[in-house]
Write a protein that holds these residues in place. Structure first.
Motif, PDB file in Angstrom:
ATOM      1  N   ALA A 209      12.245  13.397   4.466  1.00 48.52           N
ATOM      2  CA  ALA A 209      13.609  13.214   4.628  1.00 48.52           C
ATOM      3  C   ALA A 209      13.686  11.539   4.732  1.00 48.52           C
ATOM      4  N   ARG A 210      12.593  10.698   5.139  1.00 51.32           N
ATOM      5  CA  ARG A 210      12.656   9.513   5.308  1.00 51.32           C
ATOM      6  C   ARG A 210      12.613   8.573   4.285  1.00 51.32           C
ATOM      7  N   PRO A 211      13.401   7.588   4.125  1.00 47.80           N
ATOM      8  CA  PRO A 211      13.322   6.602   2.941  1.00 47.80           C
ATOM      9  C   PRO A 211      11.973   6.255   3.051  1.00 47.80           C
ATOM     10  N   ASP A 212      11.231   6.010   4.009  1.00 44.56           N
ATOM     11  CA  ASP A 212      10.147   5.213   4.168  1.00 44.56           C
ATOM     12  C   ASP A 212       8.755   6.408   4.572  1.00 44.56           C
ATOM     13  N   GLY A 213       9.201   7.645   4.102  1.00 45.25           N
ATOM     14  CA  GLY A 213       8.389   8.729   4.229  1.00 45.25           C
ATOM     15  C   GLY A 213       7.059   8.447   3.741  1.00 45.25           C
ATOM     16  N   ILE A 214       6.076   9.622   4.145  1.00 42.37           N
ATOM     17  CA  ILE A 214       4.661   9.379   3.382  1.00 42.37           C
ATOM     18  C   ILE A 214       4.914   9.811   2.107  1.00 42.37           C
TER      19      ILE A 214
ATOM     20  N   ALA B 195      -9.878   6.044   2.754  1.00 43.15           N
ATOM     21  CA  ALA B 195      -8.505   5.503   2.659  1.00 43.15           C
ATOM     22  C   ALA B 195      -8.394   3.946   2.845  1.00 43.15           C
ATOM     23  N   ARG B 196      -8.836   3.492   3.882  1.00 39.92           N
ATOM     24  CA  ARG B 196      -8.627   2.148   4.342  1.00 39.92           C
ATOM     25  C   ARG B 196      -9.591   1.550   3.497  1.00 39.92           C
ATOM     26  N   LEU B 197     -10.528   1.842   3.393  1.00 39.19           N
ATOM     27  CA  LEU B 197     -11.734   0.768   2.424  1.00 39.19           C
ATOM     28  C   LEU B 197     -11.055   0.694   1.036  1.00 39.19           C
ATOM     29  N   SER B 198     -10.153   1.757   0.612  1.00 40.43           N
ATOM     30  CA  SER B 198      -9.951   1.632  -0.812  1.00 40.43           C
ATOM     31  C   SER B 198      -8.635   0.488  -0.859  1.00 40.43           C
ATOM     32  N   ASN B 199      -8.227   0.346   0.260  1.00 45.79           N
ATOM     33  CA  ASN B 199      -7.205  -0.901   0.252  1.00 45.79           C
ATOM     34  C   ASN B 199      -5.775  -0.391  -0.618  1.00 45.79           C
ATOM     35  N   HIS B 200      -5.648   1.029  -0.936  1.00 45.22           N
ATOM     36  CA  HIS B 200      -4.463   1.537  -1.536  1.00 45.22           C
ATOM     37  C   HIS B 200      -3.601   2.216  -0.629  1.00 45.22           C
ATOM     38  N   TRP B 201      -3.952   2.540   0.596  1.00 46.49           N
ATOM     39  CA  TRP B 201      -3.223   3.144   1.564  1.00 46.49           C
ATOM     40  C   TRP B 201      -3.041   2.706   2.891  1.00 46.49           C
ATOM     41  N   GLU B 202      -1.776   3.037   3.609  1.00 49.03           N
ATOM     42  CA  GLU B 202      -1.631   2.581   4.949  1.00 49.03           C
ATOM     43  C   GLU B 202      -1.479   4.045   5.662  1.00 49.03           C
ATOM     44  N   VAL B 203      -2.127   4.491   6.714  1.00 44.66           N
ATOM     45  CA  VAL B 203      -1.893   5.599   7.527  1.00 44.66           C
ATOM     46  C   VAL B 203      -0.826   5.438   8.381  1.00 44.66           C
ATOM     47  N   VAL B 204       0.066   6.028   8.205  1.00 42.45           N
ATOM     48  CA  VAL B 204       1.335   5.978   9.138  1.00 42.45           C
ATOM     49  C   VAL B 204       1.978   7.298   9.842  1.00 42.45           C
ATOM     50  N   ALA B 205       1.318   8.460   9.412  1.00 41.85           N
ATOM     51  CA  ALA B 205       2.054   9.607  10.223  1.00 41.85           C
ATOM     52  C   ALA B 205       0.757  10.558  10.179  1.00 41.85           C
ATOM     53  N   GLY B 206       0.981  11.590  11.172  1.00 35.05           N
ATOM     54  CA  GLY B 206      -0.092  12.680  11.268  1.00 35.05           C
ATOM     55  C   GLY B 206       0.312  13.845  12.125  1.00 35.05           C
ATOM     56  N   ALA B 207      -0.215  14.863  11.856  1.00 40.04           N
ATOM     57  CA  ALA B 207      -0.328  16.153  12.681  1.00 40.04           C
ATOM     58  C   ALA B 207      -1.634  16.293  12.890  1.00 40.04           C
ATOM     59  N   LEU B 208      -2.308  15.413  13.752  1.00 42.32           N
ATOM     60  CA  LEU B 208      -3.809  15.174  13.754  1.00 42.32           C
ATOM     61  C   LEU B 208      -4.804  16.244  14.378  1.00 42.32           C
TER      62      LEU B 208
ATOM     63  N   ARG C 271       0.860  -1.281  -0.007  1.00 45.13           N
ATOM     64  CA  ARG C 271       0.082  -0.079  -0.008  1.00 45.13           C
ATOM     65  C   ARG C 271       0.811   1.279  -0.059  1.00 45.13           C
ATOM     66  N   LEU C 272       0.273   2.539  -0.368  1.00 44.04           N
ATOM     67  CA  LEU C 272       1.103   3.587  -0.482  1.00 44.04           C
ATOM     68  C   LEU C 272       0.924   4.228   1.075  1.00 44.04           C
ATOM     69  N   ARG C 273       1.977   5.004   1.311  1.00 43.28           N
ATOM     70  CA  ARG C 273       2.096   5.568   2.727  1.00 43.28           C
ATOM     71  C   ARG C 273       1.542   6.899   2.832  1.00 43.28           C
ATOM     72  N   LEU C 274       0.305   7.018   3.735  1.00 40.55           N
ATOM     73  CA  LEU C 274      -0.565   8.288   3.944  1.00 40.55           C
ATOM     74  C   LEU C 274      -0.286   8.961   5.286  1.00 40.55           C
ATOM     75  N   GLY C 275      -0.058  10.256   5.117  1.00 41.05           N
ATOM     76  CA  GLY C 275      -0.060  10.917   6.225  1.00 41.05           C
ATOM     77  C   GLY C 275      -1.506  11.935   6.539  1.00 41.05           C
ATOM     78  N   PHE C 276      -1.732  12.378   7.620  1.00 38.12           N
ATOM     79  CA  PHE C 276      -2.989  13.412   7.962  1.00 38.12           C
ATOM     80  C   PHE C 276      -2.477  14.386   8.445  1.00 38.12           C
ATOM     81  N   VAL C 277      -3.036  15.663   7.837  1.00 36.69           N
ATOM     82  CA  VAL C 277      -3.094  17.066   8.899  1.00 36.69           C
ATOM     83  C   VAL C 277      -4.528  17.172   9.047  1.00 36.69           C
ATOM     84  N   GLY C 278      -4.818  17.098  10.201  1.00 31.24           N
ATOM     85  CA  GLY C 278      -6.268  17.570  11.036  1.00 31.24           C
ATOM     86  C   GLY C 278      -6.788  15.819  10.967  1.00 31.24           C
ATOM     87  N   GLY C 279      -7.969  15.685  11.174  1.00 35.61           N
ATOM     88  CA  GLY C 279      -8.745  14.661  11.090  1.00 35.61           C
ATOM     89  C   GLY C 279      -8.850  13.820  12.411  1.00 35.61           C
ATOM     90  N   GLY C 280      -8.211  14.656  13.553  1.00 40.12           N
ATOM     91  CA  GLY C 280      -8.149  13.724  14.826  1.00 40.12           C
ATOM     92  C   GLY C 280      -9.357  13.928  15.844  1.00 40.12           C
TER      93      GLY C 280
END
Ligand SMILES: NC(=O)c1ccc[n+]([C@@H]2O[C@H](COP(=O)([O-])OP(=O)(O)OC[C@H]3O[C@@H](n4cnc5c(N)ncnc54)[C@H](O)[C@@H]3O)[C@@H](O)[C@H]2O)c1
Length: 403
Positions: A86-91, A39-52, A17-26
Protein backbone atom coordinates in the motif's frame (compact mmCIF):
# COMPACT_ATOMS: atom_id res chain seq x y z
CA UNK A 1 46.74 -7.29 -17.26
CA UNK A 2 43.18 -7.50 -18.58
CA UNK A 3 40.57 -6.45 -16.08
CA UNK A 4 37.21 -8.18 -15.85
CA UNK A 5 34.18 -6.34 -17.20
CA UNK A 6 32.13 -6.74 -14.02
CA UNK A 7 29.02 -5.15 -15.51
CA UNK A 8 26.73 -7.23 -13.29
CA UNK A 9 27.65 -4.96 -10.38
CA UNK A 10 26.43 -1.85 -12.15
CA UNK A 11 23.29 -0.44 -10.69
CA UNK A 12 20.25 -0.62 -13.02
CA UNK A 13 19.66 2.70 -14.74
CA UNK A 14 17.00 3.90 -12.29
CA UNK A 15 19.17 6.40 -10.48
CA UNK A 16 18.49 4.59 -7.22
CA UNK A 17 18.65 1.16 -5.60
CA UNK A 18 15.62 -1.12 -5.50
CA UNK A 19 13.76 -1.49 -2.21
CA UNK A 20 14.01 -4.92 -0.61
CA UNK A 21 12.30 -6.52 2.40
CA UNK A 22 13.10 -9.72 4.26
CA UNK A 23 11.04 -12.46 5.87
CA UNK A 24 13.31 -14.35 8.24
CA UNK A 25 17.01 -13.66 8.30
CA UNK A 26 17.15 -12.04 11.71
CA UNK A 27 19.51 -12.76 14.60
CA UNK A 28 20.13 -16.47 15.10
CA UNK A 29 19.17 -17.43 11.55
CA UNK A 30 21.84 -18.96 9.31
CA UNK A 31 21.28 -17.97 5.71
CA UNK A 32 19.66 -14.54 6.11
CA UNK A 33 23.02 -12.83 6.59
CA UNK A 34 24.28 -14.35 3.33
CA UNK A 35 21.28 -12.89 1.50
CA UNK A 36 21.75 -9.53 3.21
CA UNK A 37 25.45 -9.41 2.36
CA UNK A 38 24.79 -10.46 -1.26
CA UNK A 39 22.09 -7.83 -1.69
CA UNK A 40 24.33 -5.09 -0.28
CA UNK A 41 27.42 -6.15 -2.23
CA UNK A 42 25.42 -6.27 -5.48
CA UNK A 43 24.72 -2.53 -5.09
CA UNK A 44 21.25 -3.06 -6.55
CA UNK A 45 19.28 -3.13 -3.30
CA UNK A 46 18.47 -1.10 -0.19
CA UNK A 47 17.05 -3.22 2.65
CA UNK A 48 14.16 -1.14 4.04
CA UNK A 49 11.64 -3.51 5.67
CA UNK A 50 11.40 -6.89 7.34
CA UNK A 51 9.54 -9.46 9.40
CA UNK A 52 12.90 -10.80 10.41
CA UNK A 53 11.98 -13.43 12.94
CA UNK A 54 9.07 -15.48 14.22
CA UNK A 55 9.90 -13.98 17.66
CA UNK A 56 8.78 -10.30 17.82
CA UNK A 57 11.59 -9.15 20.14
CA UNK A 58 14.21 -10.78 17.91
CA UNK A 59 12.54 -9.26 14.82
CA UNK A 60 12.79 -5.75 16.34
CA UNK A 61 16.40 -6.19 17.47
CA UNK A 62 17.37 -7.61 14.10
CA UNK A 63 15.73 -4.68 12.31
CA UNK A 64 17.94 -2.35 14.36
CA UNK A 65 21.00 -4.39 13.32
CA UNK A 66 20.11 -3.83 9.68
CA UNK A 67 19.15 -0.13 10.10
CA UNK A 68 15.50 -0.81 9.19
CA UNK A 69 13.18 1.95 10.46
CA UNK A 70 10.99 0.77 13.41
CA UNK A 71 7.76 1.49 11.48
CA UNK A 72 8.87 -0.96 8.77
CA UNK A 73 9.81 -3.75 11.16
CA UNK A 74 6.83 -6.11 11.22
CA UNK A 75 5.81 -8.95 13.48
CA UNK A 76 4.00 -10.89 10.76
CA UNK A 77 4.72 -11.29 7.07
CA UNK A 78 1.05 -10.82 6.12
CA UNK A 79 0.98 -7.40 7.77
CA UNK A 80 4.25 -6.60 6.00
CA UNK A 81 2.93 -7.61 2.57
CA UNK A 82 -0.27 -5.56 3.00
CA UNK A 83 1.43 -2.43 4.41
CA UNK A 84 4.32 -2.47 1.94
CA UNK A 85 2.06 -3.04 -1.07
CA UNK A 86 0.00 0.00 0.00
CA UNK A 87 2.97 2.39 0.40
CA UNK A 88 4.12 4.51 -2.54
CA UNK A 89 7.69 3.73 -1.46
CA UNK A 90 6.92 0.09 -0.59
CA UNK A 91 9.34 -2.77 -1.16
CA UNK A 92 9.78 -3.93 -4.74
CA UNK A 93 10.90 -7.44 -3.76
CA UNK A 94 11.02 -9.68 -0.71
CA UNK A 95 13.68 -12.22 0.25
CA UNK A 96 12.31 -15.27 2.05
CA UNK A 97 14.80 -17.14 4.19
CA UNK A 98 12.64 -19.09 6.62
CA UNK A 99 12.32 -22.86 7.18
CA UNK A 100 11.14 -24.93 4.19
CA UNK A 101 7.56 -25.56 5.34
CA UNK A 102 6.79 -21.83 5.42
CA UNK A 103 8.05 -21.02 1.88
CA UNK A 104 4.84 -21.75 -0.04
CA UNK A 105 2.52 -19.67 2.16
CA UNK A 106 4.87 -16.69 2.45
CA UNK A 107 5.82 -16.65 -1.24
CA UNK A 108 2.15 -16.93 -2.31
CA UNK A 109 1.23 -14.04 -0.03
CA UNK A 110 3.81 -11.70 -1.62
CA UNK A 111 3.12 -12.86 -5.17
CA UNK A 112 -0.57 -12.06 -4.64
CA UNK A 113 0.42 -8.63 -3.29
CA UNK A 114 2.33 -7.98 -6.53
CA UNK A 115 5.72 -7.97 -4.80
CA UNK A 116 8.58 -9.78 -6.57
CA UNK A 117 9.94 -12.78 -4.68
CA UNK A 118 13.46 -14.04 -3.97
CA UNK A 119 13.00 -17.45 -2.38
CA UNK A 120 15.47 -19.82 -0.78
CA UNK A 121 15.64 -23.49 -1.63
CA UNK A 122 14.09 -25.99 -1.50
CA UNK A 123 11.16 -24.17 -3.08
CA UNK A 124 8.54 -25.85 -0.85
CA UNK A 125 8.05 -29.17 0.92
CA UNK A 126 5.74 -30.68 -1.72
CA UNK A 127 5.52 -30.81 -5.52
CA UNK A 128 1.89 -29.65 -5.32
CA UNK A 129 2.92 -26.45 -3.51
CA UNK A 130 5.74 -25.88 -5.97
CA UNK A 131 3.32 -26.21 -8.89
CA UNK A 132 0.97 -23.80 -7.13
CA UNK A 133 3.80 -21.20 -6.94
CA UNK A 134 4.75 -21.74 -10.59
CA UNK A 135 1.11 -21.16 -11.60
CA UNK A 136 0.72 -18.14 -9.31
CA UNK A 137 3.91 -16.58 -10.65
CA UNK A 138 2.64 -16.96 -14.20
CA UNK A 139 -0.79 -15.60 -13.28
CA UNK A 140 0.54 -12.54 -11.45
CA UNK A 141 3.43 -11.84 -13.82
CA UNK A 142 5.63 -11.16 -10.78
CA UNK A 143 9.23 -12.42 -10.89
CA UNK A 144 10.38 -15.26 -8.66
CA UNK A 145 14.10 -15.95 -8.21
CA UNK A 146 15.37 -19.10 -6.49
CA UNK A 147 18.58 -18.64 -4.50
CA UNK A 148 20.89 -21.30 -5.87
CA UNK A 149 24.16 -19.40 -5.39
CA UNK A 150 26.77 -21.94 -6.50
CA UNK A 151 25.96 -21.60 -10.19
CA UNK A 152 26.54 -17.84 -9.87
CA UNK A 153 30.30 -18.29 -9.54
CA UNK A 154 32.15 -16.91 -12.56
CA UNK A 155 33.91 -20.22 -13.20
CA UNK A 156 30.63 -22.13 -13.41
CA UNK A 157 29.59 -19.67 -16.13
CA UNK A 158 32.96 -20.34 -17.75
CA UNK A 159 32.29 -24.09 -17.70
CA UNK A 160 28.83 -23.55 -19.14
CA UNK A 161 30.26 -21.39 -21.96
CA UNK A 162 32.93 -24.00 -22.74
CA UNK A 163 30.37 -26.81 -22.89
CA UNK A 164 28.15 -24.70 -25.19
CA UNK A 165 31.16 -24.12 -27.47
CA UNK A 166 31.70 -27.87 -27.68
CA UNK A 167 34.97 -27.90 -25.72
CA UNK A 168 34.22 -31.34 -24.28
CA UNK A 169 32.39 -32.69 -27.30
CA UNK A 170 29.38 -34.83 -26.57
CA UNK A 171 28.57 -35.07 -22.85
CA UNK A 172 29.02 -38.70 -21.83
CA UNK A 173 29.01 -38.81 -18.04
CA UNK A 174 28.60 -36.64 -14.93
CA UNK A 175 30.04 -37.36 -11.48
CA UNK A 176 28.95 -35.18 -8.59
CA UNK A 177 29.34 -35.16 -4.86
CA UNK A 178 28.24 -32.85 -2.08
CA UNK A 179 29.51 -33.63 1.41
CA UNK A 180 29.10 -31.71 4.67
CA UNK A 181 29.84 -32.54 8.31
CA UNK A 182 27.20 -30.68 10.36
CA UNK A 183 24.67 -33.52 10.72
CA UNK A 184 26.75 -36.29 12.27
CA UNK A 185 24.26 -36.36 15.15
CA UNK A 186 24.49 -36.93 18.86
CA UNK A 187 24.61 -33.19 19.61
CA UNK A 188 21.14 -31.60 19.68
CA UNK A 189 22.53 -28.08 19.29
CA UNK A 190 24.09 -28.97 15.93
CA UNK A 191 21.20 -27.62 13.89
CA UNK A 192 17.76 -25.97 14.34
CA UNK A 193 14.97 -28.34 15.39
CA UNK A 194 13.08 -27.87 12.12
CA UNK A 195 15.93 -29.37 10.10
CA UNK A 196 15.34 -32.70 11.86
CA UNK A 197 11.56 -32.64 11.49
CA UNK A 198 10.30 -34.52 8.39
CA UNK A 199 7.07 -32.50 8.41
CA UNK A 200 9.06 -29.27 8.04
CA UNK A 201 11.87 -30.22 5.64
CA UNK A 202 9.98 -32.28 3.07
CA UNK A 203 10.21 -35.91 1.96
CA UNK A 204 14.01 -36.05 1.94
CA UNK A 205 16.05 -33.73 4.09
CA UNK A 206 19.37 -34.63 2.47
CA UNK A 207 18.13 -34.31 -1.13
CA UNK A 208 16.04 -31.21 -0.48
CA UNK A 209 18.82 -29.48 1.41
CA UNK A 210 21.92 -30.16 -0.69
CA UNK A 211 20.78 -32.45 -3.54
CA UNK A 212 18.75 -29.58 -5.02
CA UNK A 213 21.90 -27.43 -5.07
CA UNK A 214 23.78 -30.16 -6.92
CA UNK A 215 20.94 -30.66 -9.39
CA UNK A 216 20.79 -26.96 -10.18
CA UNK A 217 24.56 -26.78 -10.62
CA UNK A 218 24.45 -29.74 -13.00
CA UNK A 219 21.70 -28.14 -15.07
CA UNK A 220 23.30 -24.70 -15.09
CA UNK A 221 26.68 -26.05 -16.13
CA UNK A 222 25.65 -28.62 -18.74
CA UNK A 223 22.24 -27.37 -19.92
CA UNK A 224 21.06 -30.96 -19.40
CA UNK A 225 18.14 -32.22 -17.37
CA UNK A 226 17.78 -35.40 -15.30
CA UNK A 227 15.04 -37.61 -16.76
CA UNK A 228 15.25 -40.65 -14.49
CA UNK A 229 17.04 -41.80 -11.37
CA UNK A 230 17.36 -44.43 -8.69
CA UNK A 231 18.24 -43.58 -5.09
CA UNK A 232 19.59 -45.45 -2.10
CA UNK A 233 19.60 -43.67 1.23
CA UNK A 234 21.40 -44.40 4.49
CA UNK A 235 21.86 -43.03 7.96
CA UNK A 236 25.61 -42.98 8.51
CA UNK A 237 25.77 -40.59 11.45
CA UNK A 238 23.90 -41.09 14.75
CA UNK A 239 20.23 -42.21 14.39
CA UNK A 240 17.92 -39.42 13.16
CA UNK A 241 14.44 -39.08 11.64
CA UNK A 242 15.62 -39.06 8.01
CA UNK A 243 18.67 -40.49 6.19
CA UNK A 244 21.75 -38.27 6.13
CA UNK A 245 23.26 -39.91 3.03
CA UNK A 246 22.00 -40.55 -0.50
CA UNK A 247 23.58 -42.30 -3.47
CA UNK A 248 21.71 -41.35 -6.62
CA UNK A 249 22.18 -42.82 -10.11
CA UNK A 250 21.12 -40.40 -12.81
CA UNK A 251 20.12 -40.60 -16.46
CA UNK A 252 20.36 -37.31 -18.37
CA UNK A 253 18.15 -36.21 -21.26
CA UNK A 254 20.86 -37.09 -23.81
CA UNK A 255 21.08 -40.62 -22.38
CA UNK A 256 24.33 -40.01 -20.47
CA UNK A 257 24.60 -41.57 -17.01
CA UNK A 258 25.57 -39.74 -13.86
CA UNK A 259 26.22 -40.33 -10.18
CA UNK A 260 25.43 -38.00 -7.29
CA UNK A 261 26.67 -38.73 -3.76
CA UNK A 262 25.23 -36.69 -0.90
CA UNK A 263 26.08 -36.77 2.79
CA UNK A 264 25.89 -34.20 5.57
CA UNK A 265 27.31 -36.50 8.23
CA UNK A 266 30.78 -36.73 6.70
CA UNK A 267 33.56 -35.88 9.18
CA UNK A 268 36.10 -33.44 7.78
CA UNK A 269 33.92 -32.37 4.84
CA UNK A 270 32.80 -28.74 5.07
CA UNK A 271 31.05 -27.76 1.86
CA UNK A 272 32.57 -30.28 -0.54
CA UNK A 273 30.49 -29.77 -3.66
CA UNK A 274 32.37 -31.07 -6.68
CA UNK A 275 31.35 -31.74 -10.26
CA UNK A 276 33.21 -33.63 -12.99
CA UNK A 277 31.84 -33.67 -16.51
CA UNK A 278 33.31 -36.08 -19.04
CA UNK A 279 32.69 -35.81 -22.77
CA UNK A 280 33.86 -37.27 -26.05
CA UNK A 281 36.31 -34.37 -26.47
CA UNK A 282 37.54 -33.72 -22.94
CA UNK A 283 36.66 -33.10 -19.30
CA UNK A 284 35.80 -30.26 -16.95
CA UNK A 285 36.11 -30.28 -13.18
CA UNK A 286 34.99 -27.66 -10.64
CA UNK A 287 35.18 -27.67 -6.84
CA UNK A 288 33.09 -25.26 -4.77
CA UNK A 289 35.84 -24.98 -2.14
CA UNK A 290 38.31 -23.64 -4.75
CA UNK A 291 35.76 -21.76 -6.85
CA UNK A 292 38.13 -19.55 -8.80
CA UNK A 293 39.72 -22.42 -10.68
CA UNK A 294 38.28 -24.61 -13.41
CA UNK A 295 40.21 -27.63 -14.66
CA UNK A 296 39.82 -28.37 -18.35
CA UNK A 297 41.45 -31.37 -20.01
CA UNK A 298 40.96 -31.59 -23.77
CA UNK A 299 41.10 -35.20 -24.90
CA UNK A 300 44.30 -34.89 -26.92
CA UNK A 301 46.07 -31.97 -25.27
CA UNK A 302 47.55 -31.03 -21.90
CA UNK A 303 45.34 -29.90 -19.01
CA UNK A 304 44.51 -26.23 -18.62
CA UNK A 305 43.51 -24.47 -15.42
CA UNK A 306 41.32 -21.44 -16.05
CA UNK A 307 41.59 -18.86 -13.26
CA UNK A 308 38.81 -16.34 -12.62
CA UNK A 309 39.51 -12.81 -13.88
CA UNK A 310 39.68 -11.04 -17.23
CA UNK A 311 41.51 -12.23 -20.36
CA UNK A 312 43.43 -15.53 -20.49
CA UNK A 313 40.56 -17.39 -22.09
CA UNK A 314 37.84 -16.26 -19.69
CA UNK A 315 34.62 -16.08 -21.68
CA UNK A 316 32.42 -12.92 -21.64
CA UNK A 317 29.65 -14.59 -19.58
CA UNK A 318 32.18 -15.29 -16.82
CA UNK A 319 34.07 -12.00 -17.10
CA UNK A 320 30.78 -10.11 -16.67
CA UNK A 321 30.41 -11.41 -13.11
CA UNK A 322 34.09 -11.29 -12.19
CA UNK A 323 34.83 -8.20 -10.15
CA UNK A 324 38.43 -8.22 -8.89
CA UNK A 325 41.65 -8.77 -10.80
CA UNK A 326 42.89 -12.35 -10.89
CA UNK A 327 44.74 -13.24 -7.68
CA UNK A 328 42.47 -11.18 -5.39
CA UNK A 329 40.11 -13.81 -4.09
CA UNK A 330 36.40 -13.92 -4.80
CA UNK A 331 34.18 -16.35 -2.94
CA UNK A 332 30.63 -17.41 -2.15
CA UNK A 333 29.74 -13.87 -1.05
CA UNK A 334 30.46 -12.70 -4.61
CA UNK A 335 28.28 -15.50 -6.01
CA UNK A 336 25.42 -14.28 -3.79
CA UNK A 337 26.07 -10.73 -5.01
CA UNK A 338 25.92 -11.93 -8.62
CA UNK A 339 22.60 -13.60 -7.89
CA UNK A 340 21.21 -10.45 -6.28
CA UNK A 341 22.52 -8.28 -9.12
CA UNK A 342 20.68 -10.38 -11.70
CA UNK A 343 17.55 -10.60 -9.54
CA UNK A 344 17.73 -6.78 -9.39
CA UNK A 345 17.89 -6.60 -13.17
CA UNK A 346 14.85 -8.90 -13.41
CA UNK A 347 12.86 -6.68 -11.06
CA UNK A 348 14.02 -3.46 -12.76
CA UNK A 349 13.01 -4.89 -16.14
CA UNK A 350 9.61 -6.06 -14.94
CA UNK A 351 8.63 -3.07 -12.84
CA UNK A 352 10.38 -0.21 -14.59
CA UNK A 353 10.76 -1.38 -18.17
CA UNK A 354 14.55 -1.35 -18.03
CA UNK A 355 15.74 -2.88 -21.31
CA UNK A 356 18.14 -5.81 -21.00
CA UNK A 357 20.26 -7.34 -23.73
CA UNK A 358 18.80 -10.69 -24.87
CA UNK A 359 20.05 -13.56 -22.71
CA UNK A 360 21.15 -11.33 -19.80
CA UNK A 361 19.12 -13.35 -17.30
CA UNK A 362 19.39 -16.78 -18.87
CA UNK A 363 21.38 -18.11 -15.90
CA UNK A 364 19.07 -16.69 -13.23
CA UNK A 365 17.17 -19.53 -11.51
CA UNK A 366 13.43 -18.99 -11.42
CA UNK A 367 10.24 -20.81 -10.49
CA UNK A 368 10.82 -23.66 -12.96
CA UNK A 369 14.21 -24.38 -11.40
CA UNK A 370 12.51 -24.41 -7.99
CA UNK A 371 9.93 -26.91 -9.22
CA UNK A 372 12.66 -29.06 -10.80
CA UNK A 373 14.31 -29.32 -7.38
CA UNK A 374 11.04 -30.51 -5.86
CA UNK A 375 10.41 -33.06 -8.63
CA UNK A 376 13.94 -34.35 -8.13
CA UNK A 377 13.50 -34.64 -4.36
CA UNK A 378 10.19 -36.43 -4.81
CA UNK A 379 11.63 -38.86 -7.34
CA UNK A 380 14.54 -39.68 -4.99
CA UNK A 381 12.09 -40.32 -2.15
CA UNK A 382 9.84 -42.45 -4.41
CA UNK A 383 12.79 -44.54 -5.55
CA UNK A 384 14.17 -45.04 -2.06
CA UNK A 385 10.77 -45.96 -0.62
CA UNK A 386 10.24 -48.48 -3.46
CA UNK A 387 13.53 -50.20 -2.63
CA UNK A 388 15.74 -48.39 -5.12
CA UNK A 389 13.80 -48.77 -8.38
CA UNK A 390 14.33 -46.50 -11.40
CA UNK A 391 11.87 -43.60 -11.38
CA UNK A 392 11.02 -41.27 -14.27
CA UNK A 393 10.98 -37.60 -13.39
CA UNK A 394 7.95 -35.54 -14.31
CA UNK A 395 8.80 -32.56 -16.53
CA UNK A 396 8.81 -29.17 -14.85
CA UNK A 397 7.59 -27.43 -18.00
CA UNK A 398 5.01 -29.88 -19.39
CA UNK A 399 1.34 -29.15 -18.60
CA UNK A 400 0.08 -31.08 -15.58
CA UNK A 401 -2.48 -33.75 -16.54
CA UNK A 402 -5.83 -33.34 -14.77
CA UNK A 403 -6.11 -35.42 -11.55
N1 LIG B 1 20.77 -21.12 -0.61
C1 LIG B 1 21.58 -21.63 0.28
O1 LIG B 1 22.76 -21.80 0.03
C2 LIG B 1 21.03 -21.99 1.64
C3 LIG B 1 21.89 -22.24 2.71
C4 LIG B 1 21.33 -22.54 3.96
C5 LIG B 1 19.96 -22.58 4.12
N2 LIG B 1 19.15 -22.36 3.06
C6 LIG B 1 17.67 -22.39 3.18
O2 LIG B 1 17.27 -21.20 3.86
C7 LIG B 1 16.13 -21.45 4.65
C8 LIG B 1 16.42 -21.02 6.08
O3 LIG B 1 17.46 -21.83 6.57
P1 LIG B 1 18.33 -21.39 7.84
O4 LIG B 1 19.35 -22.44 8.00
O5 LIG B 1 18.76 -19.96 7.72
O6 LIG B 1 17.24 -21.51 9.01
P2 LIG B 1 17.31 -20.94 10.48
O7 LIG B 1 16.45 -21.78 11.32
O8 LIG B 1 18.74 -20.74 10.87
O9 LIG B 1 16.66 -19.49 10.32
C9 LIG B 1 15.31 -19.34 9.97
C10 LIG B 1 14.86 -17.95 10.37
O10 LIG B 1 13.53 -17.75 9.94
C11 LIG B 1 12.80 -17.11 10.98
N3 LIG B 1 11.38 -17.41 10.78
C12 LIG B 1 10.77 -18.63 10.81
N4 LIG B 1 9.45 -18.49 10.55
C13 LIG B 1 9.25 -17.17 10.32
C14 LIG B 1 8.11 -16.39 10.00
N5 LIG B 1 6.91 -16.95 9.82
N6 LIG B 1 8.26 -15.04 9.86
C15 LIG B 1 9.47 -14.46 10.02
N7 LIG B 1 10.60 -15.16 10.32
C16 LIG B 1 10.48 -16.49 10.47
C17 LIG B 1 13.37 -17.69 12.25
O11 LIG B 1 13.07 -16.84 13.35
C18 LIG B 1 14.86 -17.72 11.88
O12 LIG B 1 15.45 -16.45 12.11
C19 LIG B 1 15.83 -22.95 4.50
O13 LIG B 1 14.80 -23.13 3.56
C20 LIG B 1 17.14 -23.54 4.00
O14 LIG B 1 16.95 -24.69 3.19
C21 LIG B 1 19.67 -22.06 1.83
Amino acid sequence: MVFADSSALRIPPLGRRLRLGFVGGGRGGLVGNWHFAGARLSNHWEVVAGALSSRPEVAAASARDWCIAPDRSYTHYREMAACEAARPDGIEAVSICTPNDSHAGIAACFLRAGIDVILDKPMTTTVADARMLVALRAETGVSLTMTYPFAQHAMVRQASALIEEGAIGQLRQVQMEYFQDWNQGGQPEESPIWRQDPARVGRSSIVGDIGTHALHLLQAMTGRDVVSLRADMFTCGAPKPQPDTAHVSLRLDNGAPGLLHLCNAAPGQFCALRVRVWGSGGALEWDQETPERLRYVPRDAEEHIFVRGGGQGIRPDAARISHLPRGHGEALSDAWANLYAEAGLAVAARRHGVALAPGTLRHLPGAIEGLRGMLFTDACADSYEAGGTWVTLASATAPVPPA
